[in-house]
Motif scaffolding. Structure first.
Motif, PDB file in Angstrom:
ATOM      1  N   ASN A 159       0.948  -1.260   0.044  1.00 18.24           N
ATOM      2  CA  ASN A 159      -0.025   0.034   0.133  1.00 18.24           C
ATOM      3  C   ASN A 159       1.010   1.300   0.217  1.00 18.24           C
ATOM      4  N   SER A 161       0.518   4.342   0.080  1.00 14.26           N
ATOM      5  CA  SER A 161       0.202   5.502   1.165  1.00 14.26           C
ATOM      6  C   SER A 161       0.616   5.037   2.445  1.00 14.26           C
ATOM      7  N   GLN A 162       0.896   3.797   2.791  1.00 17.37           N
ATOM      8  CA  GLN A 162       1.392   3.272   4.098  1.00 17.37           C
ATOM      9  C   GLN A 162       2.854   2.998   4.326  1.00 17.37           C
ATOM     10  N   GLY A 163       3.381   3.177   2.814  1.00 16.69           N
ATOM     11  CA  GLY A 163       5.028   2.369   2.542  1.00 16.69           C
ATOM     12  C   GLY A 163       5.850   2.926   3.463  1.00 16.69           C
ATOM     13  N   ARG A 171       8.240   5.896  -0.522  1.00 16.22           N
ATOM     14  CA  ARG A 171       7.572   6.751  -1.160  1.00 16.22           C
ATOM     15  C   ARG A 171       8.284   7.675  -2.417  1.00 16.22           C
ATOM     16  N   ASP A 179       0.635   1.870  -7.873  1.00 20.28           N
ATOM     17  CA  ASP A 179      -0.429   0.764  -8.124  1.00 20.28           C
ATOM     18  C   ASP A 179       0.547  -0.721  -8.731  1.00 20.28           C
ATOM     19  N   SER A 199      -1.324  -2.798   7.746  1.00 19.23           N
ATOM     20  CA  SER A 199      -1.903  -1.887   6.853  1.00 19.23           C
ATOM     21  C   SER A 199      -1.049  -1.547   5.770  1.00 19.23           C
ATOM     22  N   VAL A 200      -0.005  -2.023   5.860  1.00 17.74           N
ATOM     23  CA  VAL A 200       1.269  -1.733   4.553  1.00 17.74           C
ATOM     24  C   VAL A 200       0.880  -2.698   3.489  1.00 17.74           C
ATOM     25  N   GLU A 202      -1.314  -5.491   1.137  1.00 14.63           N
ATOM     26  CA  GLU A 202      -2.737  -6.012   0.735  1.00 14.63           C
ATOM     27  C   GLU A 202      -2.612  -7.372  -0.142  1.00 14.63           C
TER      28      GLU A 202
END
Length: 282
Positions: A159, A161-163, A171, A179, A199-200, A202
């Protein structure tokens, strides 16, 4: 992963130990030879020979304060390959910026990021890298050791945004690949044990589902999902420190490096073949 490299105490001739191509100032005090600003990353540019025999320029940067190393080179086809080693977080990041084929409906370039666990015996420490110097910048470097290729099945997405929770470098390095950032289950387990937030990561289609998917090179419909393959090579990097003996010193001391070449290949899920058109190439 490959077996750990050995930083042994060689007893070969001084010509091999001193590594005339590069003269690392490994014994210099902090700040000597690395510039007055200790916080500024140092950069070394070397000319390297690729596995296909062509020559390109490679940039190596080391930041001993951040305890990180980055490497960047451009392939003859224009693809930009970068590698980042984050020693603080046990993370390595591979990024490929691949030129798109406009006549096939692709964008100007496509970015891929592959994130895996860093083992500290894979490459020399950042502090040692920051002190590397070369006598002849025009010389073409060729790796002394070709390490075995590594093939990885990337079955987890990162993810973006949580990288930063995984590595502060992600980032910046993977900004064009929001993606298309992939990792693998075994490395995720390690990072979760180290306290990285779940949360990092998926989930991608399960492994057994991916097994049922065809390889992208076997798919005719560019809108179908498939398993993509991408390979890259680090043509030249300092993989090991060398140690020398001296009658004037009671213990072995750092006196050079050993250079390596290593190839990596990645298999990963894409929702449509359009995102993996290089698999059409023979």
């Amino acid at each position: 992963m490959r077996p750990p490299g050995r930083c042994g105490v060689p007893r070969a001739s001084p010509a091999l130990l001193l590594l005339p191509l590069l003269v690392p100032l490994l014994g210099a005090p902090r700040g000597v030879g690395a510039g007055a600003g200790a916080s500024s990353p140092s950069e070394l540019r070397v000319r390297v020979r690729l596995p296909d025999g062509q020559v390109t320029e490679e940039s190596l940067q080391a930041d001993s304060d951040a305890d990180s190393i980055s490497l960047e080179l451009r392939k003859p086809d224009g693809t930009l390959i970068s590698f980042t080693a984050d020693f603080k977080k046990d993370v390595k990041i591979f990024r490929a910026l691949i030129l798109g084929e406009l006549e096939k409906g692709q964008s100007q370039f496509q970015a891929l990021c592959f994130v895996t666990r860093l083992h500290h015996n894979e490459i020399i420490p950042s502090e040692a890298m920051a002190k590397l110097r070369q006598k002849n910048p025009r010389a073409v470097r060729q790796a002394e050791e070709v390490r075995g290729p590594e093939r990885m099945h990337m079955d987890i997405a990162v993810n973006f945004s949580q990288g930063a929770l995984l590595s502060p470098h992600l980032r910046n390095v993977c900004a064009e690949a929001v993606d298309a950032i992939y990792t693998r289950q075994e490395d995720v387990r390690f990072w979760l044990e180290q306290g990285v937030d779940g949360s990092v990561f998926e989930a991608l289609p399960k492994a057994w589902e991916q097994v049922l998917l065809p390889r992208c090179g076997q798919v005719g419909d560019r809108g179908r999902p498939c398993v993509c393959h991408y390979g890259l090579s680090l043509a030249w990097y300092p993989c090991m420190l060398k140690y020398c003996h001296s009658r004037d010193r009671p213990a072995p001391y750092k006196c050079g490096i050993r250079s390596c070449q290593k190839s990596y290949s990645f298999d990963f899920y894409v929702p449509q073949k359009q995102l993996c058109l290089w698999d059409e190439d023979p």
